[in-house]
Scaffold this active site. Structure first.
Site: not given
Length: 314
Positions: A232, A256, A306
């Protein structure tokens, strides 16, 4: 609960930096002491058979870092699964911003225990409300057909400048703002997004080498959770760089929204991994990014997807 975990629970800072922690040329804390604090954060406290508790570092921004809650949730799931069944995929949603000032409770649902596959669902809770949900699947190791994409041709990680060396040019623009501790050693293969801001031919791609900045114990679950944490860090760079904007340097807010990972082959997170990220689309204040992790010897070990919320305010 280990001594390191007890220390993290006693000191909710988790990544609190003292005089013993090494600093790089621009004052960015790094090295084994910083990594040990991240390991402690991932060593959750078991408070019931299927309930775990984790903390956040004091250096967190106004909300919990997405990679942290994903890594901790995967730890919680993995601690209810036999060690001979490694995780092969996870799918997660970020529901509410996490509050770094209070612990996070992880509730594990033992969805299924089959002959080959084990499925777990984890909900992270704060203030009585879910902030994150994760479904993960674990599988007995089996032989089968095998193929993979080829790793891009990139420079060796040791030949590239450290994150601290690259970020030094930003210190003046940010007013000398101190940087957060860096438990992950990140080396940009492509120019960092802040360098490419004025490039008229910006490609929606980001490539970095990364590894845990120190040694990790021989715990397969920890290595996978460390990769989930690291995944991430730079993934949405591939979206932002295409539009010449970047965190802290422009009026960009983001978060996110969901996160998926597939783990193809064994790896160690304290050895170099190439993180090759690209963004196929951005629309509706959302950006989609894909990432591939390659080991230094060229094996494709994991794939990431993502979608992030990205609002450019200026």
């Amino acid at each position: 609960m280990t001594e390191a975990a007890r220390a993290a629970a006693a000191d909710p800072a988790g990544l609190h930096i003292d005089s013993s922690v090494p600093l790089d040329v621009n004052g960015v804390p790094h090295g084994q002491p910083v990594l040990d604090r991240l390991i402690a954060l991932l060593d959750l406290e078991r408070i019931e058979e299927n309930i775990f508790r984790g903390v956040s570092p004091a250096e967190s921004p106004v909300r919990v870092f997405g990679g942290q809650v994903a890594g901790q949730a995967l730890v919680a799931a993995g601690r209810t699964v036999p060690e001979d069944r490694p995780v092969h995929s996870l799918h997660a949603y970020f529901i509410r911003p996490g509050d770094p000032s209070v612990p996070i409770v992880y509730e594990v649902d033992r969805t299924r225990d089959g002959r080959s596959f084990t499925t777990r669902r984890v909900v992270a809770v704060q203030h009585g409300k879910p902030i994150f949900s994760l479904s993960a699947s674990f599988q007995l190791v089996e032989d089968g057909i095998d193929h993979a994409e080829t790793m891009p041709d990139v420079p060796d990680p040791e030949s590239l400048p450290t994150y601290g060396e690259q970020v030094g040019s930003l210190l003046g623009e940010l007013g000398g703002t101190p940087y957060q501790p860096r438990p992950i050693d990140v080396r940009y293969v492509t120019d960092p997004p802040w360098v490419r801001k004025d490039d008229s031919e910006r490609e929606a791609r980001s490539q970095v080498w990364m590894r845990a900045d120190g040694g990790l114990p021989d715990d397969k679950l920890l290595h996978v959770c460390m990769a989930a944490f690291a995944s991430d860090l730079t993934l949405l760079d591939s979206v932002l760089v295409r539009h010449g904007v970047y965190w802290m340097l422009d009026k960009v807010s983001g978060a996110s929204l969901d996160h998926a990972m597939w783990f193809h082959r064994p790896f160690r997170a304290d050895e170099w991994l190439l993180y090759d990220c690209a963004s196929p689309s951005a629309s509706g204040a959302r950006g989609l990014a894909t990432g591939r992790f390659f080991s230094q010897d060229g094996r494709l070990v994991a794939t990431v997807v993502q979608e992030g919320l990205l609002r450019v305010l200026d």
